[in-house]
Design an enzyme around this catalytic site. Structure first.
Site, PDB file in Angstrom:
ATOM      1  CE  LYS A 200     -58.077 -30.899  43.666  1.00 58.25           C
ATOM      2  NZ  LYS A 200     -57.894 -29.791  44.605  1.00 58.25           N
ATOM      3  CE  LYS A 253     -61.444 -32.658  45.076  1.00 57.41           C
ATOM      4  NZ  LYS A 253     -60.856 -31.507  45.664  1.00 57.41           N
TER       5      LYS A 253
HETATM    6  C1  PBG Z   1     -58.915 -26.906  46.405  1.00 53.26           C
HETATM    7  C2  PBG Z   1     -59.977 -27.939  46.325  1.00 53.26           C
HETATM    8  C3  PBG Z   1     -60.928 -28.165  45.303  1.00 53.26           C
HETATM    9  C4  PBG Z   1     -61.813 -29.118  45.813  1.00 53.26           C
HETATM   10  C5  PBG Z   1     -61.342 -29.487  47.081  1.00 53.26           C
HETATM   11  N1  PBG Z   1     -60.202 -28.769  47.363  1.00 53.26           N
HETATM   12  C6  PBG Z   1     -61.168 -27.516  44.008  1.00 53.26           C
HETATM   13  C7  PBG Z   1     -60.168 -27.442  42.962  1.00 53.26           C
HETATM   14  O1  PBG Z   1     -59.132 -28.087  42.948  1.00 53.26           O
HETATM   15  O2  PBG Z   1     -60.433 -26.642  42.067  1.00 53.26           O
HETATM   16  C8  PBG Z   1     -63.041 -29.632  45.134  1.00 53.26           C
HETATM   17  C9  PBG Z   1     -64.098 -30.210  46.003  1.00 53.26           C
HETATM   18  C10 PBG Z   1     -65.412 -30.390  45.371  1.00 53.26           C
HETATM   19  O3  PBG Z   1     -65.627 -30.164  44.166  1.00 53.26           O
HETATM   20  O4  PBG Z   1     -66.337 -30.778  46.109  1.00 53.26           O
HETATM   21  N2  PBG Z   1     -57.782 -27.091  45.702  1.00 53.26           N
END
Ligand code: PBG
Length: 330
Positions: A200, A253
Site C-alpha cells: 500500500k 494499492k
Molecule cells: C485506510 C484506508 C485508506 C484507503 C483504504 N483504506 C486510506 C488511507 O490509507 O489513507 C483508501 C481507499 C481509496 O482511496 O479508495 N487506511
C-alpha cells in the site's frame, strides 16, 4: 506470396465474434468488490461530494444496498465504518456493538450470500486520524507499531465474530498479518481468510476516500508506514512477508500508477492478487466525464481490463455496480 505477412495482425480483428474468441483478458463481475461506507443514523444516505454516486449510508440503508448489489450479481462488498465517537486508541473499532459490527449483522439478514470483507485499520476510529496508536518519540509523534498490532487483532476478531467473511488489514503496520492470524485462530476462526493490503503506497489518490471516511490525519502524513511510490522491489518484499505471516490474498494499492507492481507480484507469487482502483482514480475519471471530456463507460471498461491484464485476479472498485449493470446490457 501476396499479402503475407502484411495482413497478419489484422486477420483476427475482422469481427466481434472473432475478437472475442481470441481475447486474452476478460472482465467479469465475479472479480469485483464494491466498497461501501457506513455511518451512524437511520434512513441516511449522505452523498460524498468528491465521489459522485457514492454515499455514507446508515446501517439500514447499507443493508438495502447490499441486497441490491446482490441482485445485480456483485459478489462482494468491502466495508468502511465511520463511528459516532473517535478517541486516541480507536476504541470504537473493536467494540462488538460498533458501527461495522452492526452493519455486518444487518447485511447478514438482507443479503445472506453476500461476501462481506471488512477494512481493518484504526484511522477511521482515532481522533488524530492515524492508522494506529500515536506516541511521542524524541519530540516527534509517531505511530507505535507493536501497540497497534494488539488493537488491530481485536478489531479483526470482533468483525469475524459479527459475521465478516474476510478481513482486510490496510494499516501497514509490520507484523499485523501474523498478529491477526494468531488472534483469529485463538478465537476459533481458523477458517476466516485474510486479504492483506500488502503493498500500500503513500498515495495522493486517497484524497476523496479520506473525505468519505473522515479519516484524514490531523498532523503529519502516512509516509512512516505506507510505501514510497518510487519503490517496487520493496513491494515484493512486503508481499513475501505478508504471505509468510499467513495472508491468503494480497493486494496492491492504488492500481493505475502501480500496474508494473501488480504484474511483478503476479509473476513472482502464485497467490490470489487483488488491486484497489482507489477513490482518486475514480474521482478523476468522474470529473472528466461530467465535463464531457471522457466517455465514462468506455474508459472504465478499459481501465479495469487493464488492471486485470496487469495480473489482478480481484478488483476493488467504486464502479462495481455500474460494471455489473453494463455487462448485463451487452
Ligand atoms: C485506510 C484506508 C485508506 C484507503 C483504504 N483504506 C486510506 C488511507 O490509507 O489513507 C483508501 C481507499 C481509496 O482511496 O479508495 N487506511
Amino acid at each position: 506470396m501476396s499479402g503475407f505477412p502484411v495482413r497478419r495482425m489484422r486477420r483476427l480483428r475482422a469481427n466481434e465474434r472473432l475478437r472475442a474468441l481470441v481475447r486474452e483478458t476478460s472482465l467479469d463481475v465475479s472479480r469485483l468488490v464494491m466498497p461501501l461506507f457506513v455511518r451512524p443514523g437511520k434512513k441516511l444516505r449522505r452523498p460524498i461530494p468528491s465521489m459522485p454516486g457514492n454515499s455514507q449510508l446508515s446501517v439500514d440503508e447499507l443493508a438495502k444496498e447490499a441486497a441490491a448489489l446482490d441482485r445485480l450479481g456483485v459478489p462482494a462488498i468491502l466495508l468502511f465504518g465511520i463511528p459516532d465517537k473517535k478517541d486516541a486508541a480507536g476504541t470504537a473499532a473493536y467494540d462488538d456493538a460498533g458501527i461495522i459490527q452492526q452493519a455486518l449483522r444487518a447485511v447478514r439478514k438482507t443479503a445472506p450470500h453476500m461476501l462481506v470483507i471488512t477494512d481493518v485499520c484504526l484511522c477511521e476510529y482515532t481522533d488524530h486520524g492515524h492508522c494506529g496508536v500515536v506516541v511521542e518519540r524524541r519530540g516527534r509523534k509517531v505511530v507505535d507499531n507493536d501497540r497497534t498490532l494488539e488493537l488491530l487483532a481485536k478489531q479483526a476478531v470482533s468483525h469475524v465474530r459479527a459475521g465478516a467473511d474476510l478481513v482486510a488489514p490496510s494499516d501497514m503496520m509490520d507484523g499485523r498479518v501474523a498478529a491477526i492470524r494468531r488472534a483469529l485462530d485463538d478465537a476459533g476462526f481458523a477458517d476466516a481468510p485474510i486479504m492483506s493490503y500488502a503493498a500500500k503506497y503513500a498515495s495522493a489518490f486517497y484524497g476523496p476516500f479520506r473525505e468519505a471516511a473522515e479519516s484524514a490525519p490531523k498532523f503529519g502524513d502516512r509516509r512512516d508506514y505506507q510505501m514510497d511510490p518510487a519503490n517496487a522491489d520493496e513491494a515484493l518484499r512486503e508481499i513475501a512477508l505478508d504471505l509468510d505471516e499467513g495472508a491468503d490474498i494480497v493486494m496492491v494499492k492504488p492500481a493505475l500508477a502501480y500496474l508494473d507492481v501488480i504484474r511483478r507480484a503476479k509473476d513472482r507469487f502464485n497467490v490470489p492478487l487483488a488491486a484497489y482502483n482507489v477513490s482518486g482514480e475514480f474521482a478523476a475519471v468522474k470529473a472528466a466525464a461530467e465535463r464531457g471530456w471522457l466517455d465514462e463507460r468506455k474508459v472504465v471498461m478499459e481501465v479495469l481490463t487493464g488492471i486485470r491484464r496487469a495480473g489482478a485476479d480481484i478488483i476493488i472498485t467504486y464502479w462495481a455496480a455500474d460494471v455489473a449493470r453494463w455487462l448485463k446490457e451487452t
